[in-house]
Design a protein around this motif. Structure first.
Motif, PDB file in Angstrom:
ATOM      1  N   MET A 199       0.864  -1.201   0.000  1.00 20.70           N
ATOM      2  CA  MET A 199       0.000   0.000   0.000  1.00 20.70           C
ATOM      3  C   MET A 199       0.895   1.245   0.000  1.00 20.70           C
ATOM      4  N   GLU A 200       0.812   2.023  -1.072  1.00 22.85           N
ATOM      5  CA  GLU A 200       1.631   3.247  -1.164  1.00 22.85           C
ATOM      6  C   GLU A 200       0.990   4.349  -0.331  1.00 22.85           C
ATOM      7  N   LEU A 201       1.803   5.051   0.448  1.00 24.93           N
ATOM      8  CA  LEU A 201       1.283   6.219   1.166  1.00 24.93           C
ATOM      9  C   LEU A 201       1.744   7.476   0.427  1.00 24.93           C
ATOM     10  N   LEU A 202       0.783   8.246  -0.074  1.00 30.36           N
ATOM     11  CA  LEU A 202       1.074   9.449  -0.862  1.00 30.36           C
ATOM     12  C   LEU A 202       0.687  10.656  -0.027  1.00 30.36           C
ATOM     13  N   ARG A 203       1.670  11.426   0.402  1.00 32.61           N
ATOM     14  CA  ARG A 203       1.406  12.504   1.361  1.00 32.61           C
ATOM     15  C   ARG A 203       1.241  13.873   0.712  1.00 32.61           C
ATOM     16  N   SER A 204       1.404  13.933  -0.619  1.00 34.58           N
ATOM     17  CA  SER A 204       1.275  15.246  -1.263  1.00 34.58           C
ATOM     18  C   SER A 204       0.847  15.047  -2.712  1.00 34.58           C
ATOM     19  N   ARG A 205       0.431  16.132  -3.349  1.00 32.61           N
ATOM     20  CA  ARG A 205       0.033  16.037  -4.759  1.00 32.61           C
ATOM     21  C   ARG A 205       1.192  15.527  -5.608  1.00 32.61           C
ATOM     22  N   ARG A 206       2.396  15.960  -5.239  1.00 30.10           N
ATOM     23  CA  ARG A 206       3.568  15.530  -6.005  1.00 30.10           C
ATOM     24  C   ARG A 206       3.729  13.995  -5.958  1.00 30.10           C
ATOM     25  N   ASP A 207       3.398  13.397  -4.779  1.00 31.83           N
ATOM     26  CA  ASP A 207       3.538  11.934  -4.630  1.00 31.83           C
ATOM     27  C   ASP A 207       2.585  11.163  -5.538  1.00 31.83           C
ATOM     28  N   LEU A 208       1.589  11.844  -6.114  1.00 29.26           N
ATOM     29  CA  LEU A 208       0.608  11.136  -6.955  1.00 29.26           C
ATOM     30  C   LEU A 208       1.266  10.533  -8.207  1.00 29.26           C
ATOM     31  N   ALA A 209       2.477  10.937  -8.492  1.00 33.75           N
ATOM     32  CA  ALA A 209       3.216  10.307  -9.601  1.00 33.75           C
ATOM     33  C   ALA A 209       3.368   8.810  -9.333  1.00 33.75           C
ATOM     34  N   ARG A 210       3.257   8.411  -8.041  1.00 37.90           N
ATOM     35  CA  ARG A 210       3.404   6.986  -7.703  1.00 37.90           C
ATOM     36  C   ARG A 210       2.070   6.241  -7.696  1.00 37.90           C
ATOM     37  N   LEU A 211       1.009   6.861  -8.187  1.00 33.96           N
ATOM     38  CA  LEU A 211      -0.280   6.157  -8.298  1.00 33.96           C
ATOM     39  C   LEU A 211      -0.139   4.974  -9.246  1.00 33.96           C
ATOM     40  N   PRO A 212      -0.952   3.924  -9.049  1.00 31.75           N
ATOM     41  CA  PRO A 212      -0.922   2.822 -10.017  1.00 31.75           C
ATOM     42  C   PRO A 212      -1.254   3.346 -11.413  1.00 31.75           C
ATOM     43  N   ALA A 213      -0.671   2.691 -12.426  1.00 34.56           N
ATOM     44  CA  ALA A 213      -0.919   3.101 -13.813  1.00 34.56           C
ATOM     45  C   ALA A 213      -2.391   2.926 -14.145  1.00 34.56           C
ATOM     46  N   ARG A 214      -2.926   3.849 -14.931  1.00 35.24           N
ATOM     47  CA  ARG A 214      -4.308   3.693 -15.407  1.00 35.24           C
ATOM     48  C   ARG A 214      -4.304   3.819 -16.925  1.00 35.24           C
ATOM     49  N   GLY A 215      -5.332   3.236 -17.541  1.00 34.82           N
ATOM     50  CA  GLY A 215      -5.402   3.336 -18.998  1.00 34.82           C
ATOM     51  C   GLY A 215      -5.603   1.970 -19.610  1.00 34.82           C
ATOM     52  N   ALA A 216      -5.416   1.916 -20.944  1.00 34.66           N
ATOM     53  CA  ALA A 216      -5.714   0.691 -21.707  1.00 34.66           C
ATOM     54  C   ALA A 216      -4.963  -0.500 -21.113  1.00 34.66           C
ATOM     55  N   GLY A 217      -5.688  -1.589 -20.930  1.00 36.24           N
ATOM     56  CA  GLY A 217      -5.066  -2.812 -20.437  1.00 36.24           C
ATOM     57  C   GLY A 217      -4.898  -2.869 -18.927  1.00 36.24           C
ATOM     58  N   GLN A 218      -5.145  -1.763 -18.248  1.00 42.34           N
ATOM     59  CA  GLN A 218      -5.013  -1.723 -16.783  1.00 42.34           C
ATOM     60  C   GLN A 218      -6.401  -1.835 -16.153  1.00 42.34           C
ATOM     61  N   PRO A 219      -6.480  -2.374 -14.925  1.00 38.91           N
ATOM     62  CA  PRO A 219      -7.771  -2.341 -14.246  1.00 38.91           C
ATOM     63  C   PRO A 219      -8.184  -0.882 -13.990  1.00 38.91           C
ATOM     64  N   ALA A 220      -9.477  -0.652 -13.876  1.00 38.18           N
ATOM     65  CA  ALA A 220      -9.955   0.712 -13.577  1.00 38.18           C
ATOM     66  C   ALA A 220      -9.391   1.163 -12.228  1.00 38.18           C
ATOM     67  N   LEU A 221      -9.220   2.475 -12.108  1.00 48.47           N
ATOM     68  CA  LEU A 221      -8.830   3.051 -10.817  1.00 48.47           C
ATOM     69  C   LEU A 221     -10.119   3.487 -10.114  1.00 48.47           C
TER      70      LEU A 221
END
Ligand code: AMP
Length: 295
Positions: free
Chosen positions: A1-23
């Protein structure tokens, strides 16, 4: 489980898009209880889950409980850890809202009634943070609790009118054994207040039973709600409204919201039931039609 403490950390969100599960985003203000956890567990059915934890200053009015709203991030993270959550986004207020007098989102007609009437600016604050969370996380699905029914409807109006590319889902209210809807604010209640708080769900059930017996007069249903709320210190509203426009119907049939807000001591509590009343009877239903946010 990633802990994202700022908007900048959102770069570490799971990938979204074609072929990926929905977020799938589950927005919360933390102080997690079984109601929140049930949303998270059910959210997994739609894809990869991201939970946001953010006590949003914009949705609290002057004199409301923003400063002493319960906050315990370590406890919340421990509760989420076993639930297969991909990421928790828990920014602080300065990161989310660095500008004074920033742009806000003005709510549509569903915000005029019920909580919107008694908490000026509340839904503007809710929409502003939800819009921002949706832009930042870019989920395909966002999950909300039916407990905050008007919030769901006000968000659905924003998503429809401003063409947010997200599907909204509303999920049932989780209750204590005596029927009290779980809420982070229940922690404010003394033992004696907690006992009296049971009147809120009881009153709604009584009104539902009256509907099941064939009562269709909104005035009479409102009287039933009010009379059963006598144990509360104040009844802010007790209404029977049409879904989704929240107007009081001439006759209590179709898609209805039975909703009440009370004060028990200094604590403000809300609860509701969402039902569909037809010639064949009454049943509990979602607020939003499955698969879209425009009903
Ligand atoms: P909050 O932390 O109060 O902003 O709530 C976060 C989300 O959890 C909102 O979508 C609420 O509607 C939902 N929620 C709060 N209480 C309950 C409950 N008792 N059952 C189900 N969902 C809930």
């Amino acid at each position: 489980m990633e802990l994202l403490r700022s908007r900048r950390d959102l770069a570490r969100l799971p990938a979204r898009g074609a072929g990926q599960p929905a977020l799938v985003l589950v927005p919360t203000m933390g102080a997690l209880h079984a109601g929140h956890l049930s949303l998270v567990e059910q959210a997994r059915a739609w894809g990869t889950v991201v939970v946001s934890i953010f006590v949003n200053p914009l949705q609290f009015g002057p004199g409301e409980d923003y400063s002493h709203y319960p906050r315990d991030l370590d406890r919340d993270l421990a509760l989420l850890q076993p639930l297969d959550v991909a990421a928790v986004f828990a920014p602080d207020a300065a990161d989310m809202f660095p500008q004074q007098d920033a742009v806000t989102v003005s709510p549509g007609p569903a915000a005029k009634f019920l909580c919107g009437a008694s908490r000026p600016g509340h839904f503007q604050g809710v929409l502003t943070v939800v819009a921002k969370l949706l832009h930042l996380v870019q989920p395909q699905v966002a999950v909300f609790g039916r407990k905050d029914a008007q919030q769901c409807l006000v968000i659905a109006e924003m998503v429809r009118d401003l063409d947010f590319p997200v599907r909204l889902v509303d999920l049932p209210t989780v209750r204590e054994p005596d029927g009290l809807a779980m809420s982070s604010r229940n922690a404010y209640l003394s033992i004696e207040e907690r006992r009296r708080a049971g009147c809120l769900s009881e009153a709604l059930q009584q009104a539902r039973q009256a509907l099941a017996r064939g009562e269709r007069r909104p005035d009479r249903l409102r009287e039933i709600l009010r009379s059963r709320l006598a144990a509360a210190d104040q009844v802010e509203y007790a209404e029977v409204c049409r879904v989704p426009d929240l107007q009081v119907p001439h006759e209590a049939t179709g898609h209805l919201l039975l909703a009440a807000a009370v004060r028990i001591g200094r604590t403000r509590l809300i609860d509701n039931l969402v039902v569909r009343v037809s010639a064949t009877g009454i049943r509990d239903v979602p607020l939003l039609a499955a698969g879209d946010s425009e009903s």
